[in-house]
Motif scaffolding. Sequence first.
Motif, PDB file in Angstrom:
ATOM      1  N   GLU A   1       0.852  -1.194   0.000  1.00  9.21           N
ATOM      2  CA  GLU A   1       0.000   0.000   0.000  1.00  9.21           C
ATOM      3  C   GLU A   1       0.885   1.240   0.000  1.00  9.21           C
ATOM      4  O   GLU A   1       1.716   1.424   0.883  1.00  9.21           O
ATOM      5  CB  GLU A   1      -0.922   0.003   1.230  1.00  9.21           C
ATOM      6  N   ALA A   2       0.693   2.089  -1.029  1.00  5.93           N
ATOM      7  CA  ALA A   2       1.557   3.259  -1.188  1.00  5.93           C
ATOM      8  C   ALA A   2       1.399   4.268  -0.057  1.00  5.93           C
ATOM      9  O   ALA A   2       2.350   4.978   0.280  1.00  5.93           O
ATOM     10  CB  ALA A   2       1.271   3.931  -2.529  1.00  5.93           C
ATOM     11  N   LYS A   3       0.210   4.308   0.545  1.00  7.01           N
ATOM     12  CA  LYS A   3      -0.010   5.233   1.669  1.00  7.01           C
ATOM     13  C   LYS A   3      -0.409   4.431   2.900  1.00  7.01           C
ATOM     14  O   LYS A   3       0.418   3.731   3.457  1.00  7.01           O
ATOM     15  CB  LYS A   3      -1.054   6.286   1.281  1.00  7.01           C
ATOM     16  N   THR A   4      -1.663   4.553   3.327  1.00  4.24           N
ATOM     17  CA  THR A   4      -2.145   3.769   4.461  1.00  4.24           C
ATOM     18  C   THR A   4      -3.414   3.041   4.052  1.00  4.24           C
ATOM     19  O   THR A   4      -4.102   3.438   3.103  1.00  4.24           O
ATOM     20  CB  THR A   4      -2.431   4.665   5.686  1.00  4.24           C
ATOM     21  N   LEU A   5      -3.755   1.987   4.772  1.00  6.15           N
ATOM     22  CA  LEU A   5      -4.918   1.187   4.426  1.00  6.15           C
ATOM     23  C   LEU A   5      -6.184   2.055   4.396  1.00  6.15           C
ATOM     24  O   LEU A   5      -6.479   2.783   5.345  1.00  6.15           O
ATOM     25  CB  LEU A   5      -5.102   0.050   5.435  1.00  6.15           C
ATOM     26  N   GLY A   6      -6.913   1.964   3.297  1.00  5.93           N
ATOM     27  CA  GLY A   6      -8.178   2.664   3.194  1.00  5.93           C
ATOM     28  C   GLY A   6      -8.097   4.173   3.197  1.00  5.93           C
ATOM     29  O   GLY A   6      -9.106   4.854   3.428  1.00  5.93           O
ATOM     30  N   HIS A   7      -6.931   4.732   2.893  1.00  2.00           N
ATOM     31  CA  HIS A   7      -6.746   6.181   2.987  1.00  2.00           C
ATOM     32  C   HIS A   7      -7.652   6.955   2.048  1.00  2.00           C
ATOM     33  O   HIS A   7      -8.004   8.122   2.319  1.00  2.00           O
ATOM     34  CB  HIS A   7      -5.289   6.541   2.687  1.00  2.00           C
ATOM     35  N   GLU A   8      -8.056   6.354   0.923  1.00  4.04           N
ATOM     36  CA  GLU A   8      -8.850   7.075  -0.064  1.00  4.04           C
ATOM     37  C   GLU A   8     -10.131   7.636   0.547  1.00  4.04           C
ATOM     38  O   GLU A   8     -10.568   8.734   0.202  1.00  4.04           O
ATOM     39  CB  GLU A   8      -9.207   6.150  -1.231  1.00  4.04           C
ATOM     40  N   TRP A   9     -10.737   6.888   1.456  1.00  4.93           N
ATOM     41  CA  TRP A   9     -11.996   7.335   2.025  1.00  4.93           C
ATOM     42  C   TRP A   9     -11.817   8.610   2.850  1.00  4.93           C
ATOM     43  O   TRP A   9     -12.672   9.491   2.833  1.00  4.93           O
ATOM     44  CB  TRP A   9     -12.618   6.234   2.880  1.00  4.93           C
ATOM     45  N   ALA A  10     -10.732   8.716   3.556  1.00  2.00           N
ATOM     46  CA  ALA A  10     -10.493   9.905   4.371  1.00  2.00           C
ATOM     47  C   ALA A  10      -9.930  11.051   3.538  1.00  2.00           C
ATOM     48  O   ALA A  10     -10.226  12.222   3.800  1.00  2.00           O
ATOM     49  CB  ALA A  10      -9.533   9.574   5.517  1.00  2.00           C
ATOM     50  N   ASP A  11      -9.148  10.721   2.528  1.00  2.00           N
ATOM     51  CA  ASP A  11      -8.398  11.749   1.798  1.00  2.00           C
ATOM     52  C   ASP A  11      -9.169  12.392   0.648  1.00  2.00           C
ATOM     53  O   ASP A  11      -8.919  13.547   0.301  1.00  2.00           O
ATOM     54  CB  ASP A  11      -7.095  11.159   1.243  1.00  2.00           C
TER      55      ASP A  11
END
Length: 423
Positions: A35-45
């Motif tokens: 994972e390039a960032k953090t797990l499930g980050h798309e929902w928060a970001d």
Amino acid sequence: MTTDHVTVAIVGGGQAGLSTSWHLTQSGVDHIVFEAKTLGHEWADTRWDNFTLVTPNWHCRLPGYPYDGPDPDGFMTRDEVVEWLSGYAPSFGPPVKEHTRVNSLTEGVDGGFELAVTGPDGSSTWHADNVVVATGGYHMPIVPTWAAGIDRSIQQLESAHYKKADQLPDGAVLVVGSGQSGAQIAEDLHLAGRTVHLALGDAPRVARSYRGKDVMTWLAEMGLYDTPVQKYPGGVAAREKTNHYVTGRDGGRDIDLRQFALEGMSLYGLLANGAGTRLEFLPTATEALDSADAVYNSICRDIDRYIEREDIEAPPGAHYSPVWALDADPVELDLAEAGVTSIIWAIGYRADYRWVKTAVFDGGGHPAHERGQTKLPGLYFLGLPWLHTWGSGRFHGIARDAGHVVEKIVGSRVEAGTHADAR
């Protein structure tokens, strides 16, 4: 540089990647999730502050992890989705490498695949027998090249960077695109008291509820989310369709752009060109509104027929009648004269698979696959809209898609072992 080996490498730690990991864990297959960032980050970001799901909460079911909250027929907010998803990985302990980007994926010299990876500890190479690309299909926001010629005093941002009305400079706002994000962002700004101009695309719309039940619950009962794309009207061309706009805000309701227009929102057709403060539109606004309403009523009629065919007791329904219409389609807008100080682009995304250096793409740059399986043995894609069914791009269908791909992986390993034993 050393090379690590793993049976399955999963690229992407969102719901598709984690669902795949859950199935592999249950099957006892060694794997790693990059994972390039953090797990499930798309929902928060990438969701705005007042975002809500447009599908009922009961649709939220990942493998071994269904929604079990107090409001199955409600619509989780962005923060509630983030909280719900945050409990998934701890429920089964996937082998994850966060802040680790896969820079390239190539075929291995002796079979399998090579992944060039950069993480907190530097660069490394991994060899995987199988790879599941679970990064979704929405990577690069679409903004026309001529947008660079718009007056620099006008703030421009993509929908993924919109959070709330207060982040924008004072003044009116132009939202470009009427898909799910565009329509809901326009609603968010409208409810915040901003003057909104909305350039319509060809997105259809759908009723929030009809004849006593949420429309998406009716559609699920009717099997629409389980119909393979090949059997859907139009076939695989359905993969290019825009999703219907509706909202889950405040318990869920229709989005009626005509009603917004009565309340002061200005509607236009497709945005065709612009420079400085002058924008040009195609005269397609009336057609777009009429077409969206036609789909709305068509879905209601499908539900009517289902209720009649199955002899279901349900309250009567009423189809939509327009509450407003344009006298003439506007074809131009002077941003300065209208007091527009910001533009939000919500006209979609392009996929970006340049890092996948294999010959598995069609002429449009999309993965060529059959239910996620490419022609290249061992390479799979997950989390794509209409990968197999209408539900594939949302929680509703991800568990099934991930399970199917893992079945293929496990089956290929069994077959390979059988051949080895025979030798």
